[in-house]
Design a protein around this motif. Structure first.
Motif, PDB file in Angstrom:
ATOM      1  N   UNK A   1      -0.214   2.034  11.075  1.00 17.97           N
ATOM      2  CA  UNK A   1       0.730   1.845  12.182  1.00 17.97           C
ATOM      3  C   UNK A   1       0.348   2.718  13.371  1.00 17.97           C
ATOM      4  N   UNK A   2       0.019   3.981  13.127  1.00 17.84           N
ATOM      5  CA  UNK A   2      -0.377   4.870  14.226  1.00 17.84           C
ATOM      6  C   UNK A   2      -1.623   4.349  14.934  1.00 17.84           C
ATOM      7  N   UNK A   3      -2.577   3.831  14.157  1.00 15.35           N
ATOM      8  CA  UNK A   3      -3.786   3.255  14.771  1.00 15.35           C
ATOM      9  C   UNK A   3      -3.421   2.049  15.629  1.00 15.35           C
ATOM     10  N   UNK A   4      -2.484   1.233  15.143  1.00 20.00           N
ATOM     11  CA  UNK A   4      -2.039   0.060  15.894  1.00 20.00           C
ATOM     12  C   UNK A   4      -1.371   0.487  17.205  1.00 20.00           C
TER      13      UNK A   4
ATOM     14  N   UNK B   1       9.575  13.577   2.607  1.00 15.48           N
ATOM     15  CA  UNK B   1       9.774  13.231   1.191  1.00 15.48           C
ATOM     16  C   UNK B   1       8.449  13.240   0.432  1.00 15.48           C
ATOM     17  N   UNK B   2       7.385  12.780   1.082  1.00 16.93           N
ATOM     18  CA  UNK B   2       6.091  12.647   0.423  1.00 16.93           C
ATOM     19  C   UNK B   2       5.154  13.822   0.701  1.00 16.93           C
ATOM     20  N   UNK B   3       5.646  14.850   1.391  1.00 22.07           N
ATOM     21  CA  UNK B   3       4.849  16.051   1.609  1.00 22.07           C
ATOM     22  C   UNK B   3       3.813  15.944   2.715  1.00 22.07           C
ATOM     23  N   UNK B   4       4.061  15.061   3.686  1.00 19.71           N
ATOM     24  CA  UNK B   4       3.138  14.896   4.813  1.00 19.71           C
ATOM     25  C   UNK B   4       3.783  15.382   6.108  1.00 19.71           C
ATOM     26  N   UNK B   5       4.485  16.506   6.036  1.00 22.54           N
ATOM     27  CA  UNK B   5       5.211  17.032   7.198  1.00 22.54           C
ATOM     28  C   UNK B   5       4.317  17.274   8.414  1.00 22.54           C
ATOM     29  N   UNK B   6       3.021  17.507   8.185  1.00 27.11           N
ATOM     30  CA  UNK B   6       2.114  17.822   9.283  1.00 27.11           C
ATOM     31  C   UNK B   6       1.790  16.633  10.181  1.00 27.11           C
ATOM     32  N   UNK B   7       2.034  15.430   9.708  1.00 24.72           N
ATOM     33  CA  UNK B   7       1.758  14.254  10.537  1.00 24.72           C
ATOM     34  C   UNK B   7       2.882  14.054  11.539  1.00 24.72           C
TER      35      UNK B   7
ATOM     36  N   UNK C   1      10.123  10.043   9.784  1.00 22.30           N
ATOM     37  CA  UNK C   1      10.093  11.499   9.594  1.00 22.30           C
ATOM     38  C   UNK C   1      10.592  11.883   8.207  1.00 22.30           C
ATOM     39  N   UNK C   2      11.659  11.238   7.742  1.00 27.98           N
ATOM     40  CA  UNK C   2      12.190  11.524   6.404  1.00 27.98           C
ATOM     41  C   UNK C   2      11.180  11.167   5.325  1.00 27.98           C
TER      42      UNK C   2
ATOM     43  N   UNK D   1       0.859  -1.184   0.000  1.00 29.11           N
ATOM     44  CA  UNK D   1       0.000   0.000   0.000  1.00 29.11           C
ATOM     45  C   UNK D   1       0.895   1.233   0.000  1.00 29.11           C
ATOM     46  N   UNK D   2       0.299   2.384  -0.241  1.00 32.74           N
ATOM     47  CA  UNK D   2       1.051   3.638  -0.207  1.00 32.74           C
ATOM     48  C   UNK D   2       1.539   3.909   1.213  1.00 32.74           C
ATOM     49  N   UNK D   3       2.642   4.637   1.325  1.00 32.01           N
ATOM     50  CA  UNK D   3       3.235   4.903   2.631  1.00 32.01           C
ATOM     51  C   UNK D   3       2.240   5.500   3.616  1.00 32.01           C
ATOM     52  N   UNK D   4       1.473   6.493   3.171  1.00 28.76           N
ATOM     53  CA  UNK D   4       0.612   7.187   4.130  1.00 28.76           C
ATOM     54  C   UNK D   4      -0.465   6.253   4.675  1.00 28.76           C
ATOM     55  N   UNK D   5      -0.956   5.335   3.850  1.00 32.67           N
ATOM     56  CA  UNK D   5      -1.933   4.345   4.313  1.00 32.67           C
ATOM     57  C   UNK D   5      -1.295   3.431   5.356  1.00 32.67           C
TER      58      UNK D   5
END
Length: 198
Positions: free
Chosen positions: A96-99, A121-127, A116-117, A87-91
């Motif tokens: 993982x966070x839910x787990x 890299x994928x533009x999800x700095x806010x997470x 964090x990297x 799956x895509x990284x963000x999914x």
């Protein structure tokens, strides 16, 4: 366990894109990024240190979507496996966070920085990347030198048995957890009871 509330801790491990020489160059060569390809984690009862749940997910890298033969030989993860299950990284990261939930998280080394990297890299700095404990320091405090070792080496270095394939993120997470259990069984204070106590 205070007031009937059970606490948990999560030990996780990552596998990420690599090529011959990546580790020596710290992924600084042109076009190389340590993109996550597998997340493995075990949830432990903070008191008993028994595994109560597991998480494993293959992740499709975006910048270098075709795995090197080097990584496949190391991890056993193939491009066909990614095509079928990844799956895509963000999914994967949100899963993982839910787990993890409110549990403390531990890993061998600084896999939190890899997360964090990848978010950058994928533009999800806010997470957020949850607070993380580097298990290497805890093992060192108890006389186990892991210099030059990998997560898959922890169990044996601590006197436990490693089960599964080395450099598989879930097997490696289980191995780190087995190492912690072995050290606690020899008399070390349980680090998760301290970490989880309010």
């Amino acid at each position: 366990m205070k007031g009937g509330t059970r606490h948990y801790a999560v030990v996780f491990d990552l596998e990420f894109t690599a090529w011959p020489g990546s580790m020596a160059s710290r992924w600084t060569r042109p076009g190389e990024h340590a993109e996550v390809v597998q997340i493995g984690a075990v949830k432990l009862d903070a008191e008993t240190l028994k595994i109560t749940d597991e998480f494993e997910c293959l992740v499709r890298p975006r910048v270098n979507p075709v795995l090197s033969q080097y990584l496949t030989d190391l991890t056993g993860i193939t491009n066909a496996m990614l095509g079928a299950r990844a799956v895509d990284f963000i999914t994967a990261y949100r899963g993982f966070l839910d787990f993890v939930g409110p549990s403390s998280i531990w890993a061998f080394g600084r896999d939190d920085l890899v997360f964090a990297d990848n978010l950058r890299l994928y533009g999800w700095d806010g997470l957020r990347v949850p607070p993380h404990t580097n298990a290497i320091h805890w093992f060192a405090e108890h006389g186990i030198d892991l210099t030059g070792k990998h997560a898959c080496d922890v169990a044996e270095a601590a006197g436990a048995v490693f089960e599964g394939r080395k450099h598989d993120a879930l097997a490696d997470a289980r191995g780190v957890a087995a190492g912690i259990r072995a050290v606690v069984a020899r008399g070390a204070a349980n680090p998760f009871v301290r970490a989880e106590s309010p």
